[in-house]
Motif scaffolding. Structure first.
Motif, PDB file in Angstrom:
ATOM      1  N   ALA A  95       6.216   3.544  15.951  1.00 44.38           N
ATOM      2  CA  ALA A  95       5.302   2.592  15.310  1.00 44.38           C
ATOM      3  C   ALA A  95       3.916   3.194  15.136  1.00 44.38           C
ATOM      4  O   ALA A  95       3.283   3.041  14.080  1.00 44.38           O
ATOM      5  CB  ALA A  95       5.229   1.303  16.127  1.00 44.38           C
ATOM      6  N   ILE A  96       3.429   3.891  16.163  1.00 43.20           N
ATOM      7  CA  ILE A  96       2.111   4.528  16.060  1.00 43.20           C
ATOM      8  C   ILE A  96       2.131   5.601  14.978  1.00 43.20           C
ATOM      9  O   ILE A  96       1.189   5.722  14.192  1.00 43.20           O
ATOM     10  CB  ILE A  96       1.685   5.108  17.428  1.00 43.20           C
ATOM     11  CG1 ILE A  96       1.393   3.962  18.398  1.00 43.20           C
ATOM     12  CG2 ILE A  96       0.466   6.013  17.288  1.00 43.20           C
ATOM     13  CD1 ILE A  96       1.172   4.394  19.831  1.00 43.20           C
ATOM     14  N   GLY A  97       3.211   6.357  14.905  1.00 41.28           N
ATOM     15  CA  GLY A  97       3.327   7.383  13.877  1.00 41.28           C
ATOM     16  C   GLY A  97       3.319   6.786  12.483  1.00 41.28           C
ATOM     17  O   GLY A  97       2.664   7.301  11.575  1.00 41.28           O
ATOM     18  N   LEU A  98       4.035   5.682  12.278  1.00 36.76           N
ATOM     19  CA  LEU A  98       4.052   5.035  10.961  1.00 36.76           C
ATOM     20  C   LEU A  98       2.677   4.493  10.598  1.00 36.76           C
ATOM     21  O   LEU A  98       2.257   4.563   9.442  1.00 36.76           O
ATOM     22  CB  LEU A  98       5.096   3.921  10.940  1.00 36.76           C
ATOM     23  CG  LEU A  98       6.547   4.381  10.972  1.00 36.76           C
ATOM     24  CD1 LEU A  98       7.494   3.187  11.107  1.00 36.76           C
ATOM     25  CD2 LEU A  98       6.884   5.171   9.719  1.00 36.76           C
ATOM     26  N   LEU A  99       1.981   3.945  11.585  1.00 37.43           N
ATOM     27  CA  LEU A  99       0.631   3.441  11.308  1.00 37.43           C
ATOM     28  C   LEU A  99      -0.309   4.577  10.950  1.00 37.43           C
ATOM     29  O   LEU A  99      -1.162   4.429  10.074  1.00 37.43           O
ATOM     30  CB  LEU A  99       0.092   2.676  12.523  1.00 37.43           C
ATOM     31  CG  LEU A  99       0.671   1.287  12.743  1.00 37.43           C
ATOM     32  CD1 LEU A  99       0.151   0.703  14.047  1.00 37.43           C
ATOM     33  CD2 LEU A  99       0.314   0.380  11.587  1.00 37.43           C
ATOM     34  N   ALA A 100      -0.166   5.703  11.624  1.00 39.18           N
ATOM     35  CA  ALA A 100      -1.032   6.852  11.332  1.00 39.18           C
ATOM     36  C   ALA A 100      -0.761   7.395   9.947  1.00 39.18           C
ATOM     37  O   ALA A 100      -1.682   7.787   9.230  1.00 39.18           O
ATOM     38  CB  ALA A 100      -0.819   7.943  12.378  1.00 39.18           C
ATOM     39  N   ILE A 101       0.495   7.400   9.539  1.00 39.42           N
ATOM     40  CA  ILE A 101       0.846   7.942   8.226  1.00 39.42           C
ATOM     41  C   ILE A 101       0.397   7.020   7.108  1.00 39.42           C
ATOM     42  O   ILE A 101      -0.181   7.450   6.127  1.00 39.42           O
ATOM     43  CB  ILE A 101       2.378   8.173   8.139  1.00 39.42           C
ATOM     44  CG1 ILE A 101       2.766   9.314   9.088  1.00 39.42           C
ATOM     45  CG2 ILE A 101       2.798   8.477   6.716  1.00 39.42           C
ATOM     46  CD1 ILE A 101       4.267   9.474   9.249  1.00 39.42           C
ATOM     47  N   ASP A 102       0.643   5.708   7.256  1.00 39.36           N
ATOM     48  CA  ASP A 102       0.392   4.788   6.158  1.00 39.36           C
ATOM     49  C   ASP A 102      -0.429   3.584   6.610  1.00 39.36           C
ATOM     50  O   ASP A 102      -0.187   2.476   6.187  1.00 39.36           O
ATOM     51  CB  ASP A 102       1.717   4.326   5.567  1.00 39.36           C
ATOM     52  CG  ASP A 102       1.549   3.782   4.166  1.00 39.36           C
ATOM     53  OD1 ASP A 102       0.484   3.995   3.568  1.00 39.36           O
ATOM     54  OD2 ASP A 102       2.481   3.130   3.693  1.00 39.36           O
ATOM     55  N   GLY A 103      -1.406   3.825   7.443  1.00 36.64           N
ATOM     56  CA  GLY A 103      -2.213   2.737   7.981  1.00 36.64           C
ATOM     57  C   GLY A 103      -3.012   1.996   6.941  1.00 36.64           C
ATOM     58  O   GLY A 103      -3.158   0.785   6.998  1.00 36.64           O
ATOM     59  N   GLN A 104      -3.520   2.710   5.956  1.00 38.95           N
ATOM     60  CA  GLN A 104      -4.354   2.060   4.957  1.00 38.95           C
ATOM     61  C   GLN A 104      -3.547   1.073   4.117  1.00 38.95           C
ATOM     62  O   GLN A 104      -3.968  -0.043   3.867  1.00 38.95           O
ATOM     63  CB  GLN A 104      -5.001   3.094   4.066  1.00 38.95           C
ATOM     64  CG  GLN A 104      -6.064   2.497   3.167  1.00 38.95           C
ATOM     65  CD  GLN A 104      -6.818   3.583   2.433  1.00 38.95           C
ATOM     66  OE1 GLN A 104      -6.370   4.708   2.331  1.00 38.95           O
ATOM     67  NE2 GLN A 104      -7.971   3.245   1.922  1.00 38.95           N
ATOM     68  N   ARG A 105      -2.369   1.487   3.706  1.00 40.98           N
ATOM     69  CA  ARG A 105      -1.554   0.581   2.899  1.00 40.98           C
ATOM     70  C   ARG A 105      -1.063  -0.598   3.728  1.00 40.98           C
ATOM     71  O   ARG A 105      -1.017  -1.725   3.260  1.00 40.98           O
ATOM     72  CB  ARG A 105      -0.371   1.330   2.296  1.00 40.98           C
ATOM     73  CG  ARG A 105       0.289   0.527   1.230  1.00 40.98           C
ATOM     74  CD  ARG A 105       1.261   1.249   0.360  1.00 40.98           C
ATOM     75  NE  ARG A 105       1.753   2.520   0.828  1.00 40.98           N
ATOM     76  CZ  ARG A 105       2.759   3.143   0.296  1.00 40.98           C
ATOM     77  NH1 ARG A 105       3.385   2.615  -0.711  1.00 40.98           N
ATOM     78  NH2 ARG A 105       3.157   4.297   0.754  1.00 40.98           N
ATOM     79  N   LEU A 106      -0.721  -0.348   4.996  1.00 44.14           N
ATOM     80  CA  LEU A 106      -0.288  -1.420   5.885  1.00 44.14           C
ATOM     81  C   LEU A 106      -1.412  -2.412   6.108  1.00 44.14           C
ATOM     82  O   LEU A 106      -1.198  -3.622   6.102  1.00 44.14           O
ATOM     83  CB  LEU A 106       0.197  -0.846   7.215  1.00 44.14           C
ATOM     84  CG  LEU A 106       0.685  -1.860   8.235  1.00 44.14           C
ATOM     85  CD1 LEU A 106       1.916  -2.586   7.700  1.00 44.14           C
ATOM     86  CD2 LEU A 106       1.000  -1.178   9.552  1.00 44.14           C
TER      87      LEU A 106
ATOM     88  N   ALA B 237       9.596   3.280  24.767  1.00 43.46           N
ATOM     89  CA  ALA B 237       8.573   4.310  24.531  1.00 43.46           C
ATOM     90  C   ALA B 237       8.789   4.970  23.169  1.00 43.46           C
ATOM     91  O   ALA B 237       7.826   5.219  22.431  1.00 43.46           O
ATOM     92  CB  ALA B 237       8.612   5.345  25.645  1.00 43.46           C
ATOM     93  N   GLY B 238      10.028   5.231  22.808  1.00 44.88           N
ATOM     94  CA  GLY B 238      10.320   5.832  21.503  1.00 44.88           C
ATOM     95  C   GLY B 238       9.922   4.913  20.361  1.00 44.88           C
ATOM     96  O   GLY B 238       9.367   5.369  19.347  1.00 44.88           O
ATOM     97  N   ALA B 239      10.171   3.614  20.500  1.00 43.56           N
ATOM     98  CA  ALA B 239       9.800   2.663  19.452  1.00 43.56           C
ATOM     99  C   ALA B 239       8.286   2.579  19.295  1.00 43.56           C
ATOM    100  O   ALA B 239       7.772   2.502  18.170  1.00 43.56           O
ATOM    101  CB  ALA B 239      10.375   1.285  19.777  1.00 43.56           C
ATOM    102  N   ILE B 240       7.565   2.622  20.411  1.00 40.89           N
ATOM    103  CA  ILE B 240       6.100   2.574  20.344  1.00 40.89           C
ATOM    104  C   ILE B 240       5.562   3.829  19.665  1.00 40.89           C
ATOM    105  O   ILE B 240       4.679   3.753  18.798  1.00 40.89           O
ATOM    106  CB  ILE B 240       5.505   2.400  21.755  1.00 40.89           C
ATOM    107  CG1 ILE B 240       5.822   0.997  22.268  1.00 40.89           C
ATOM    108  CG2 ILE B 240       3.994   2.645  21.745  1.00 40.89           C
ATOM    109  CD1 ILE B 240       5.465   0.763  23.724  1.00 40.89           C
ATOM    110  N   VAL B 241       6.107   4.988  20.016  1.00 44.20           N
ATOM    111  CA  VAL B 241       5.663   6.240  19.394  1.00 44.20           C
ATOM    112  C   VAL B 241       5.972   6.221  17.901  1.00 44.20           C
ATOM    113  O   VAL B 241       5.145   6.613  17.072  1.00 44.20           O
ATOM    114  CB  VAL B 241       6.321   7.457  20.092  1.00 44.20           C
ATOM    115  CG1 VAL B 241       6.079   8.739  19.302  1.00 44.20           C
ATOM    116  CG2 VAL B 241       5.788   7.603  21.519  1.00 44.20           C
TER     117      VAL B 241
END
Length: 137
Positions: free
Chosen positions: A27-38, A21-25
């Protein structure tokens, strides 16, 4: 009595759930922060951008001088399979276009073995050979 070696806990799904659950949270946080560049990175990694190519068919395909000489004597309106016997699979397919009214044309590109900056583009209409042109990059 205390055992000399502490017993190792087995990793089970039940005790791994908080870590998952921590890893999923995270990953979602990283996508929210830098989703456009990813997203841009994923798009660049997923498609090999070659100017004009719509789809890479055979990345190692090249046309030899002998194949080019054989192809230049194929008459227009010969079946596509006759051309394919000479040149096999193309390097890439180009976007379809409409050269004549009501006929959708397919285009395939073949880089020259001796100069990959030059490509032969073959045009097909209704699975018939309709011509070629050279493309210089």
């Amino acid at each position: 009595m205390v055992p000399m070696h502490p017993q190792k806990e087995k990793i089970t799904l039940a005790n791994a759930k908080p870590f998952i659950a921590g890893a999923i949270v995270l990953a979602i946080g990283l996508l929210a922060i830098d989703g456009q560049r990813l997203g841009g990175w994923l798009q660049a990694a997923g498609t090999q951008s070659v100017e004009g190519c719509e789809k890479i068919v055979q990345s190692t395909a090249q046309l030899s001088r002998e194949q080019l000489a054989q192809l230049l004597v194929v008459p227009e309106r010969d079946p596509k399979e006759n051309v394919r016997k000479i040149v096999a699979e193309p390097y890439c397919s180009l976007p379809q276009l409409q050269v004549r009214s009501g006929v959708v044309s397919e285009r395939e590109a073949y880089p020259m073995a001796w100069d990959p900056t030059v490509q032969l583009v073959i045009l097909y209409e209704n699975d018939e050979y309709a011509g070629y042109r050279f493309r210089f990059q």
